[in-house]
Design an enzyme around this catalytic site. Structure first.
Site, mmCIF file in Angstrom:
data_model
loop_
_atom_site.group_PDB
_atom_site.id
_atom_site.type_symbol
_atom_site.label_atom_id
_atom_site.label_comp_id
_atom_site.label_asym_id
_atom_site.label_seq_id
_atom_site.Cartn_x
_atom_site.Cartn_y
_atom_site.Cartn_z
ATOM 1 N N HIS A 110 44.779 -23.602 -7.681
ATOM 2 C CA HIS A 110 43.753 -23.622 -6.644
ATOM 3 C C HIS A 110 42.527 -22.924 -7.230
ATOM 4 C CE1 HIS A 110 41.769 -22.661 -2.803
ATOM 5 N NE2 HIS A 110 42.525 -23.608 -2.275
ATOM 6 N N TYR A 111 41.362 -23.175 -6.680
ATOM 7 C CA TYR A 111 40.167 -22.530 -7.217
ATOM 8 C C TYR A 111 40.107 -21.037 -6.901
ATOM 9 C CZ TYR A 111 38.256 -23.062 -2.486
ATOM 10 O OH TYR A 111 38.055 -23.005 -1.127
#
EC number: 3.1.15.-
Length: 183
Positions: free
Chosen positions: A128-129
């Protein structure tokens, strides 16, 4: 084992220095935990082969630290390059966590992410970022609750798997002594 989107991916890398433009990855480890920080799985730790020219360019601190731990010798003996290490770690993650669901977890994890973006971009893209950076809580506890901050014992071995285990234990400490979790 089935994938679980609530699992957390903990990562640590050892590098030849702090600059992704000139330094390289020499060790990588990954641990999967559940949302309560219980270990679900550990990937095999990989010493990433680098040529002597890269190792010879390390500064004194890195030469001493990685020499003393035996990492430099393991890197020289390793037959696994960056691309193979990336592929092995991706294969491990695919068994446990769907792509783009877990933040990258660790201590000062943005540094690892910088190196990963440059040298292992497919692995970096799996995360995920967001980051779950234990060092944020460390800095807050240091300022707001120094007694909690001082309660963390770290050996600072600068070995990827040991560092991950310390980061998980440190987050448990902050969860239990700093954060108020109300059901």
């Amino acid at each position: 084992m089935a994938q679980d989107q609530n699992h957390l991916i903990w990562l640590d890398m050892e590098m030849t220095g702090l600059q992704p433009d000139s330094d390289r990855i020499i060790e990588i480890a990954i641990v999967i935990t559940d949302s309560q920080l219980n270990t679900v799985a550990e990937a095999p730790v990989i010493a990433v082969h680098q040529p002597d020219s890269v190792l010879d360019a390390m500064d004194e601190w890195n030469r001493n630290t990685h020499g003393k731990s035996g990492l430099t010798d393991r890197v020289k003996a390793s037959l696994i390059g960056e691309a193979d290490a990336e592929a092995q770690m991706l294969a491990f993650l695919q068994q446990h966590v769907p792509a783009h669901t877990s933040p990258m977890c660790g201590n000062s994890i943005c540094q690892d992410r910088r190196f990963m973006a440059r040298y292992m971009p497919h692995l970096e893209a799996w995360f995920h970022y967001r980051n779950l950076d234990v060092s944020t809580l460390k800095e807050l506890a240091k300022r707001w609750r120094p007694e909690v901050y001082k309660g963390v014992e770290k050996k600072g071995k600068h070995e990827a798997l040991a560092d991950i285990r310390e980061s998980i234990a440190e987050l448990r400490h902050y969860r239990d002594n700093f954060l108020r979790l109300v059901p």
